[in-house]
Design an enzyme around this catalytic site. Structure first.
Site, PDB file in Angstrom:
ATOM      1  N   LYS A  67      -5.019   3.049   9.563  1.00 14.52           N
ATOM      2  CA  LYS A  67      -3.980   2.345   8.814  1.00 14.52           C
ATOM      3  C   LYS A  67      -2.875   3.331   8.513  1.00 14.52           C
ATOM      4  CE  LYS A  67      -4.191   1.358   4.366  1.00 14.52           C
ATOM      5  NZ  LYS A  67      -4.531   0.709   3.080  1.00 14.52           N
ATOM      6  N   GLN A 139      -1.555  -5.399  -7.664  1.00  9.57           N
ATOM      7  CA  GLN A 139      -2.944  -5.344  -7.214  1.00  9.57           C
ATOM      8  C   GLN A 139      -3.918  -5.884  -8.260  1.00  9.57           C
ATOM      9  OE1 GLN A 139      -4.238  -4.543  -4.224  1.00  9.57           O
ATOM     10  NE2 GLN A 139      -6.294  -4.942  -5.010  1.00  9.57           N
ATOM     11  N   THR A 221      -6.844   5.866  -8.354  1.00 10.05           N
ATOM     12  CA  THR A 221      -6.670   7.280  -7.995  1.00 10.05           C
ATOM     13  C   THR A 221      -7.034   7.518  -6.542  1.00 10.05           C
ATOM     14  OG1 THR A 221      -7.073   7.984 -10.261  1.00 10.05           O
ATOM     15  CG2 THR A 221      -7.372   9.633  -8.539  1.00 10.05           C
TER      16      THR A 221
END
Length: 321
Positions: A67, A139, A221
């Site tokens: 990706k 998100q 993170t």
């Protein structure tokens, strides 16, 4: 080569299918059947953007690829685009030829939400009833929507630096006919499960905000220097992750390991719990913490599922490449 554009993804993959793909690839990783390549993530010196590559090979699912993408912090305000942008490339593991190019924005949101939900399924107490959210960005909605399908939750509580964004969390809670409450961080002790999904470089919460028996999923993170929770929380918890190498280098565990509060050997693979190798939670008072760093194999697994469905439905664009 097949192309599946971003505009087609929503009709091709569900949160449930993403969950199954991510759970399976975590299991394969723990068995040694799949592995991730080293992550490349750099500040490019333009638009304050972070750009990089995550890839790997799943010898069981036969997914090979990467990706490419990152975070453009000014996209929304300047261009009306989401800040996270990515594309997944799949290759034929037998020949090395490119096989597919898949829009990666929605896939990234779904696979990230699936990862925390896999951890909740396997590590949260069975009687978990209050869902807590730290963070309320783009998100966060995906995270909450997926998490609420893992247990019989009865309430959602949430905190965010910018409280004007919390109505988005209330909307998701309403989808499940659940009451919603805005709380201060101290009120997060009411939660049985807590998901943090921020882009913070300084700890937001710590042991004082987490009650015994809580499962915490730290999902924000993924870069050196980022940090959502105080390192002391990891020292008090049993720590699990998607991939240990990433957890201690770019994940939440980087700070606890550096401070000498935990050792690398104390970070466990969630795949071992899925496979029954690790017992997971050992008591109702134990704090469990999942350090979700985001691995390339998650993207490849979900993208591969999308391509298969797209080809089957005749919506994949085939080009000679």
């Amino acid at each position: 080569m097949y192309i599946v554009p971003e505009s087609a993804i929503a009709d091709l993959i569900s949160a449930e299918a993403s969950f199954d793909a991510v759970e399976a690839v975590f299991a394969s990783m723990a068995k040694g059947d799949a592995y991730n390549f080293p992550v490349i993530r750099e500040a490019i010196g333009h638009e304050e953007a972070l750009y990089g590559f995550k890839g790997g090979f799943d010898g069981k699912g036969m997914a090979l690829g990467l990706k490419a993408g990152g975070y453009w912090p000014h996209n929304l305000e300047k261009r009306g685009l989401i800040n996270h942008q990515s594309t997944v490339f799949l290759f034929d593991p037998d020949t090395g030829r490119v096989a597919s190019m898949v829009g990666g924005n929605l896939l990234t949101a779904l696979r990230t939400a699936a990862a925390s939900s896999v951890s909740i399924k396997h590590l949260a107490r069975k009687d978990a009833r209050v869902m807590g959210m730290i963070g309320a960005g783009h998100q966060a909605k995906f995270q909450l929507r997926s998490a609420l399908q893992t247990h019989a939750f009865e309430k959602v509580i949430s905190w965010n630096y910018h409280p004007e964004m919390l109505p988005g969390m209330a909307e998701v809670a309403a989808e499940f006919d659940l009451p919603f409450e805005e709380v201060q961080l101290e009120g997060m002790t009411e939660a049985d499960v807590v998901i943090s999904i921020t882009s913070s470089f300084a700890p937001i919460f710590g042991p004082d905000h987490i009650a015994p028996g809580t499962h915490v999923a730290c999902m924000g993170t993924d870069t050196i220097g980022k940090q959502e929770c105080e390192a002391e929380l990891l020292a008090r918890a049993t720590v699990f992750t998607d991939e240990v190498a990433q957890s201690i280098s770019i994940g939440e565990a980087q700070h606890a390991v550096k401070a000498g509060l935990i050792m690398e050997t104390e970070v466990n693979q969630i795949g071992d719990v899925i496979n029954g190798v690790h017992k997971g939670r050992s008591s109702d008072d134990e704090i469990t913490l999942f350090d979700g760093t985001g691995v390339g194999l998650q993207d490849l697994a979900v993208a591969q599922s999308v391509v298969e469905i797209a080809v089957e439905r005749g919506v994949a664009i085939e080009v000679d490449f």
